[in-house]
Motif scaffolding. Structure first.
Motif, PDB file in Angstrom:
ATOM      1  N   THR A  65       0.870  -1.179   0.000  1.00  0.00           N
ATOM      2  CA  THR A  65       0.000   0.000   0.000  1.00  0.00           C
ATOM      3  C   THR A  65       0.905   1.227   0.000  1.00  0.00           C
ATOM      4  N   HIS A  66       0.293   2.370  -0.249  1.00  0.00           N
ATOM      5  CA  HIS A  66       0.994   3.653  -0.249  1.00  0.00           C
ATOM      6  C   HIS A  66       0.195   4.627   0.605  1.00  0.00           C
ATOM      7  N   ARG A  67       0.872   5.563   1.218  1.00  0.00           N
ATOM      8  CA  ARG A  67       0.184   6.558   2.050  1.00  0.00           C
ATOM      9  C   ARG A  67      -0.046   7.873   1.325  1.00  0.00           C
ATOM     10  N   ASP A  71      -1.796   5.023  -7.133  1.00  0.00           N
ATOM     11  CA  ASP A  71      -1.198   4.416  -8.329  1.00  0.00           C
ATOM     12  C   ASP A  71      -2.244   4.369  -9.434  1.00  0.00           C
ATOM     13  N   VAL A  72      -1.849   4.790 -10.628  1.00  0.00           N
ATOM     14  CA  VAL A  72      -2.626   4.530 -11.833  1.00  0.00           C
ATOM     15  C   VAL A  72      -1.733   3.628 -12.669  1.00  0.00           C
ATOM     16  N   GLN A  73      -2.041   2.328 -12.687  1.00  0.00           N
ATOM     17  CA  GLN A  73      -1.209   1.339 -13.365  1.00  0.00           C
ATOM     18  C   GLN A  73      -1.849   0.973 -14.698  1.00  0.00           C
ATOM     19  N   ARG A 145       4.894  -4.687 -20.500  1.00  0.00           N
ATOM     20  CA  ARG A 145       5.329  -3.286 -20.390  1.00  0.00           C
ATOM     21  C   ARG A 145       4.209  -2.577 -19.665  1.00  0.00           C
ATOM     22  N   LYS A 146       4.567  -1.935 -18.558  1.00  0.00           N
ATOM     23  CA  LYS A 146       3.563  -1.230 -17.754  1.00  0.00           C
ATOM     24  C   LYS A 146       4.087   0.138 -17.376  1.00  0.00           C
ATOM     25  N   VAL A 147       3.152   1.081 -17.337  1.00  0.00           N
ATOM     26  CA  VAL A 147       3.442   2.430 -16.867  1.00  0.00           C
ATOM     27  C   VAL A 147       2.630   2.656 -15.611  1.00  0.00           C
ATOM     28  N   VAL A 148       3.315   3.042 -14.536  1.00  0.00           N
ATOM     29  CA  VAL A 148       2.648   3.370 -13.280  1.00  0.00           C
ATOM     30  C   VAL A 148       2.777   4.866 -13.074  1.00  0.00           C
ATOM     31  N   CYS A 149       1.643   5.550 -13.036  1.00  0.00           N
ATOM     32  CA  CYS A 149       1.634   6.974 -12.713  1.00  0.00           C
ATOM     33  C   CYS A 149       1.388   7.109 -11.226  1.00  0.00           C
ATOM     34  N   LYS A 150       2.261   7.852 -10.565  1.00  0.00           N
ATOM     35  CA  LYS A 150       2.164   8.110  -9.131  1.00  0.00           C
ATOM     36  C   LYS A 150       1.533   9.482  -8.963  1.00  0.00           C
TER      37      LYS A 150
END
Length: 153
Positions: A65-67, A71-73, A145-150
């Motif tokens: 998880t993130h605080r 994530d937009v994966q 191939r994946k792009v994760v937008c933070k």
């Protein structure tokens, strides 16, 4: 958690301005041509991480998880599954890692409650801080191939 095709991105623009910007970046960028690594869109408020990898069996990596970030994966090519379950009272494996904004959780302890959702090329998943997720799974191994937008919340 939200899972959908990029062509339906307009449905999620009102969630957060950063999520809208991330989805538009994904839709309007030649993602196949981007080199691996971090790409700043709006400094630390919004950035993309491009990665190429082979999927792994579930449980090879922990849940996370993130605080501070959502994530937009987005899967550019290939196909994977991701483990998901809502964050409740699961104890972390280690303390919060502030520099990289993540907390890890044990797969085996959460195995019975988890569901695995396919994410095919052209699809995205949005994970908020309360969404435990384990990306990059799949057997047999598939090149992804994946792009994760933070997105800073």
């Amino acid at each position: 958690m939200i899972v959908d095709k990029l062509e339906n991105r307009h449905r999620y623009h009102n969630l957060h301005s950063g999520i809208q910007a991330a989805l538009e970046f994904l839709a309007n960028t030649d993602l196949a041509a981007l080199p691996k690594g971090r790409h700043n869109i709006d400094g630390d408020a919004l950035f993309a991480i491009v990665n190429d990898y082979d999927t792994q069996p579930p449980g090879t990596e922990p849940f996370e998880t993130h605080r501070r970030y959502a994530d937009v994966q987005f899967v550019v090519s290939g196909e994977e599954a991701f483990g998901y379950l809502p964050l409740e009272d699961q104890p972390p494996l280690a303390p919060y890692h502030d520099a990289h904004d993540f907390i890890e959780y044990d797969y085996e302890q959460n195995r019975a409650a988890a569901c695995f959702v396919p994410l095919k090329a052209g699809m995205f998943a949005i994970f908020m801080p309360e969404d435990m997720h384990m990306p990059g799974t799949g057997t047999p191994p598939v090149r992804v191939r994946k792009v994760v937008c933070k997105v800073l919340l």
